[in-house]
Write a protein that holds these residues in place. Sequence first.
Motif, PDB file in Angstrom:
ATOM      1  N   GLU A 100       0.918  -1.230  -0.016  1.00  6.20           N
ATOM      2  CA  GLU A 100       0.056   0.155  -0.087  1.00  6.20           C
ATOM      3  C   GLU A 100       0.878   1.131   0.043  1.00  6.20           C
ATOM      4  OE1 GLU A 100      -3.702   1.850   2.583  1.00  6.20           O
ATOM      5  OE2 GLU A 100      -2.891   0.107   2.879  1.00  6.20           O
ATOM      6  N   SER A 101       2.041   0.910   0.729  1.00  2.00           N
ATOM      7  CA  SER A 101       2.900   2.460   0.855  1.00  2.00           C
ATOM      8  C   SER A 101       3.636   2.689  -0.633  1.00  2.00           C
ATOM      9  CB  SER A 101       3.743   2.201   1.993  1.00  2.00           C
ATOM     10  OG  SER A 101       4.713   1.059   1.616  1.00  2.00           O
ATOM     11  N   GLN A 102       3.593   1.596  -1.361  1.00  3.62           N
ATOM     12  CA  GLN A 102       4.391   1.983  -2.784  1.00  3.62           C
ATOM     13  C   GLN A 102       3.199   1.834  -3.773  1.00  3.62           C
ATOM     14  OE1 GLN A 102       7.462   2.517  -2.698  1.00  3.62           O
ATOM     15  NE2 GLN A 102       7.599   2.574  -0.533  1.00  3.62           N
ATOM     16  N   ALA A 103       1.880   2.008  -3.621  1.00  4.11           N
ATOM     17  CA  ALA A 103       0.882   1.871  -4.470  1.00  4.11           C
ATOM     18  C   ALA A 103       1.294   3.039  -5.781  1.00  4.11           C
ATOM     19  CB  ALA A 103      -0.508   2.234  -4.100  1.00  4.11           C
ATOM     20  N   PHE A 104       1.699   4.034  -5.519  1.00  2.00           N
ATOM     21  CA  PHE A 104       1.941   4.988  -6.754  1.00  2.00           C
ATOM     22  C   PHE A 104       3.035   4.488  -7.488  1.00  2.00           C
ATOM     23  CE2 PHE A 104       4.853   8.328  -8.282  1.00  2.00           C
ATOM     24  CZ  PHE A 104       3.996   9.110  -9.121  1.00  2.00           C
ATOM     25  N   ALA A 105       4.247   3.781  -7.058  1.00  2.00           N
ATOM     26  CA  ALA A 105       5.390   3.158  -7.898  1.00  2.00           C
ATOM     27  C   ALA A 105       4.735   1.827  -8.824  1.00  2.00           C
ATOM     28  CB  ALA A 105       6.326   2.536  -6.910  1.00  2.00           C
ATOM     29  N   VAL A 106       3.703   1.096  -8.203  1.00  2.00           N
ATOM     30  CA  VAL A 106       2.818   0.038  -8.642  1.00  2.00           C
ATOM     31  C   VAL A 106       2.119   0.668  -9.956  1.00  2.00           C
ATOM     32  CG1 VAL A 106       1.046  -1.678  -8.706  1.00  2.00           C
ATOM     33  CG2 VAL A 106       2.646  -1.466  -6.660  1.00  2.00           C
ATOM     34  N   VAL A 107       1.499   1.655  -9.806  1.00  3.31           N
ATOM     35  CA  VAL A 107       0.699   2.033 -10.929  1.00  3.31           C
ATOM     36  C   VAL A 107       1.529   2.750 -11.903  1.00  3.31           C
ATOM     37  CG1 VAL A 107      -0.892   4.412 -11.799  1.00  3.31           C
ATOM     38  CG2 VAL A 107      -1.075   3.009  -9.490  1.00  3.31           C
ATOM     39  N   ILE A 108       2.807   3.285 -11.472  1.00  2.00           N
ATOM     40  CA  ILE A 108       3.657   3.743 -12.715  1.00  2.00           C
ATOM     41  C   ILE A 108       4.320   2.238 -13.495  1.00  2.00           C
ATOM     42  CG2 ILE A 108       5.939   4.732 -12.978  1.00  2.00           C
ATOM     43  CD1 ILE A 108       3.959   6.749 -12.434  1.00  2.00           C
ATOM     44  N   VAL A 109       4.614   1.568 -12.740  1.00  2.00           N
ATOM     45  CA  VAL A 109       5.220   0.047 -13.330  1.00  2.00           C
ATOM     46  C   VAL A 109       4.018  -0.448 -14.042  1.00  2.00           C
ATOM     47  CG1 VAL A 109       6.460  -2.084 -13.210  1.00  2.00           C
ATOM     48  CG2 VAL A 109       7.014  -0.088 -11.690  1.00  2.00           C
ATOM     49  N   PHE A 110       2.763  -0.748 -13.752  1.00  2.00           N
ATOM     50  CA  PHE A 110       1.958  -1.070 -14.423  1.00  2.00           C
ATOM     51  C   PHE A 110       1.484  -0.365 -15.767  1.00  2.00           C
ATOM     52  CE2 PHE A 110      -2.932  -0.957 -15.027  1.00  2.00           C
ATOM     53  CZ  PHE A 110      -2.920  -2.106 -15.822  1.00  2.00           C
ATOM     54  N   ALA A 111       1.513   0.946 -15.637  1.00  2.00           N
ATOM     55  CA  ALA A 111       1.376   1.674 -16.855  1.00  2.00           C
ATOM     56  C   ALA A 111       2.495   1.616 -18.124  1.00  2.00           C
ATOM     57  CB  ALA A 111       1.183   3.149 -16.594  1.00  2.00           C
ATOM     58  N   LEU A 112       3.461   1.711 -17.433  1.00  2.00           N
ATOM     59  CA  LEU A 112       4.713   1.695 -18.344  1.00  2.00           C
ATOM     60  C   LEU A 112       4.812   0.080 -19.169  1.00  2.00           C
ATOM     61  CD1 LEU A 112       7.787   2.699 -16.141  1.00  2.00           C
ATOM     62  CD2 LEU A 112       6.555   4.023 -18.146  1.00  2.00           C
ATOM     63  N   LEU A 113       4.300  -1.010 -18.470  1.00  2.00           N
ATOM     64  CA  LEU A 113       4.273  -2.395 -18.945  1.00  2.00           C
ATOM     65  C   LEU A 113       3.517  -2.457 -20.057  1.00  2.00           C
ATOM     66  CD1 LEU A 113       5.514  -4.472 -16.015  1.00  2.00           C
ATOM     67  CD2 LEU A 113       6.850  -3.788 -18.182  1.00  2.00           C
ATOM     68  N   ALA A 114       2.024  -1.734 -19.754  1.00  2.00           N
ATOM     69  CA  ALA A 114       1.036  -1.913 -20.424  1.00  2.00           C
ATOM     70  C   ALA A 114       1.110  -0.958 -21.708  1.00  2.00           C
ATOM     71  CB  ALA A 114      -0.392  -1.220 -19.715  1.00  2.00           C
ATOM     72  N   GLY A 115       1.927  -0.021 -21.756  1.00  3.53           N
ATOM     73  CA  GLY A 115       2.053   0.831 -22.814  1.00  3.53           C
ATOM     74  C   GLY A 115       2.851   0.067 -23.872  1.00  3.53           C
ATOM     75  N   ILE A 116       3.777  -0.770 -23.526  1.00  2.87           N
ATOM     76  CA  ILE A 116       4.284  -1.601 -24.536  1.00  2.87           C
ATOM     77  C   ILE A 116       3.270  -2.526 -25.297  1.00  2.87           C
ATOM     78  CG2 ILE A 116       6.052  -3.610 -24.880  1.00  2.87           C
ATOM     79  CD1 ILE A 116       7.378  -2.868 -22.176  1.00  2.87           C
ATOM     80  N   CYS A 117       2.296  -2.983 -24.576  1.00  3.19           N
ATOM     81  CA  CYS A 117       1.250  -3.678 -25.372  1.00  3.19           C
ATOM     82  C   CYS A 117       0.497  -2.938 -26.348  1.00  3.19           C
ATOM     83  CB  CYS A 117       0.470  -4.442 -24.362  1.00  3.19           C
ATOM     84  SG  CYS A 117       1.429  -5.651 -23.484  1.00  3.19           S
ATOM     85  N   CYS A 118       0.110  -1.545 -25.674  1.00  2.02           N
ATOM     86  CA  CYS A 118      -0.633  -0.635 -26.444  1.00  2.02           C
ATOM     87  C   CYS A 118       0.090  -0.403 -27.813  1.00  2.02           C
ATOM     88  CB  CYS A 118      -0.816   0.686 -25.600  1.00  2.02           C
ATOM     89  SG  CYS A 118      -1.605   0.463 -23.992  1.00  2.02           S
ATOM     90  N   GLU A 119       1.506  -0.090 -27.818  1.00  2.00           N
ATOM     91  CA  GLU A 119       2.236   0.094 -29.246  1.00  2.00           C
ATOM     92  C   GLU A 119       1.944  -1.185 -30.040  1.00  2.00           C
ATOM     93  OE1 GLU A 119       2.869   3.044 -29.594  1.00  2.00           O
ATOM     94  OE2 GLU A 119       2.062   3.309 -27.628  1.00  2.00           O
ATOM     95  N   GLN A 120       1.844  -2.411 -29.542  1.00  2.00           N
ATOM     96  CA  GLN A 120       2.008  -3.630 -30.420  1.00  2.00           C
ATOM     97  C   GLN A 120       0.441  -3.659 -31.232  1.00  2.00           C
ATOM     98  OE1 GLN A 120       4.674  -5.770 -30.473  1.00  2.00           O
ATOM     99  NE2 GLN A 120       5.325  -4.099 -29.459  1.00  2.00           N
ATOM    100  N   VAL A 121      -0.611  -3.460 -30.391  1.00  2.00           N
ATOM    101  CA  VAL A 121      -2.041  -3.228 -30.995  1.00  2.00           C
ATOM    102  C   VAL A 121      -2.267  -2.011 -31.827  1.00  2.00           C
ATOM    103  CG1 VAL A 121      -2.931  -4.649 -29.290  1.00  2.00           C
ATOM    104  CG2 VAL A 121      -3.008  -2.277 -28.977  1.00  2.00           C
TER     105      VAL A 121
END
Length: 432
Positions: A100-121
Amino acid sequence: MTTLPSRLVTPVHRYYALRAVGWMTDQLIQFLLPVLAYQATGELSWSGIVLAAQWVPRLLSLPAAGLLADRFPEQRIYWVNDLVRVALGAVATVLAVVLESQAFAVVIVFALLAGICCEQVLVAGEKLAGTLVAPKDMHRAQSVLSGIEQGTLLLAPVVGGALLLTGPLPIVAVVAGLFGVSLLLSLSLPRGSHTGAPRPAPSEGSAGRRLLRDSVTGVRNVVRIPVLRTIVLATMCINIMLGLIQGAAPALADRYGRSEGALGLVYSVAGLVAMVTLTAAPRLIRRFGFLGVAAASAVVQGVVFIALGPTTGFFFFAALVAVFMAGDSVFSVVIRTLRLRVVASEEFGRTVAAVSLLNFLSLPLAGGLLAVAGHAVPLVVLIPVAGAAALAGLTVLMTRLKRYMAAEPALFATEQPAVEADTPAPAVPSTM
């Protein structure tokens, strides 16, 4: 009473729905990350750093996107990437609860990895339009797609502004849920829509060497086709301005004493204005031609962006952003239609991957500019200087585009298809 359901289940309408969900998630990520960074730090430079950081993995993944789009059915590319994004969302949701204390970092990493897939599609989605829509209807279809994209720009900030009030966990859960919807839609797409070149034999080399070769081929295609080269450079100029708006908007809203919710409202109003403007795009293209519409929208965006720097009122700021987004939506219709006409279908995937790579390179450049100059140069100076440089570049590029298009008038006719439906679009020969 029976025509509406039948229309909704056609492949084209399912394709439109798929692109809508994809753009919605992408717009949510792009809206939320700079705002979350500014909220957490209060520093404009951190908004710029996050803006740049979210685009780096996207850009690195684009060459692979072109390779995949030319070798695999678009439907398969969609559902594989959607499956990966759903899995990433599930993991991120669990981590946001546990850490919970690192939730902001979790959002950032999730968005970065999801962005890779966004470019594929992204590349697969662009190519799929060419297989589902007849050439004579393409500029109308691109207008619909731009309208859908602007519609997500209208809705995403409203949803994002509400999510900012709830915390990181709901943000991850909502975005992951949208990826799940995209997965269901991608599974409903027709199979066997692949129209690219046949998959190379193993003897042609390793996947890494094929990837490098395709990347070089895509960039070479951009360089050798004058119209494509010119619109890519023009789009880069516009995207630098757009990236600066995305990165600086939280600080600008704060300058006027407004909250992130008010910023979301600004983006939503801008999206609404852009959608209304898009209804006139096909008519404007038929009357004034691709060049006239492209030049007018580019100049309007440059002038409006320059005016954003010294703006002193929040409502005037909101109006300028709305005009900028309206011009951007019309410009997008033009460039998407032009690149479909000048790129051969068997090289479309690798070429559009190169086009997207070059276009999106402007966004981390804009983020880097904010990260470096955010402390030293006030926005009232930085924005007009950057806007003046972009406007000067756009003026030169539109002049060149006029000369290149005049050499191939039949290819850019607005009342008839440039090529037959079953033949690849010819590349425009260089005139330089």
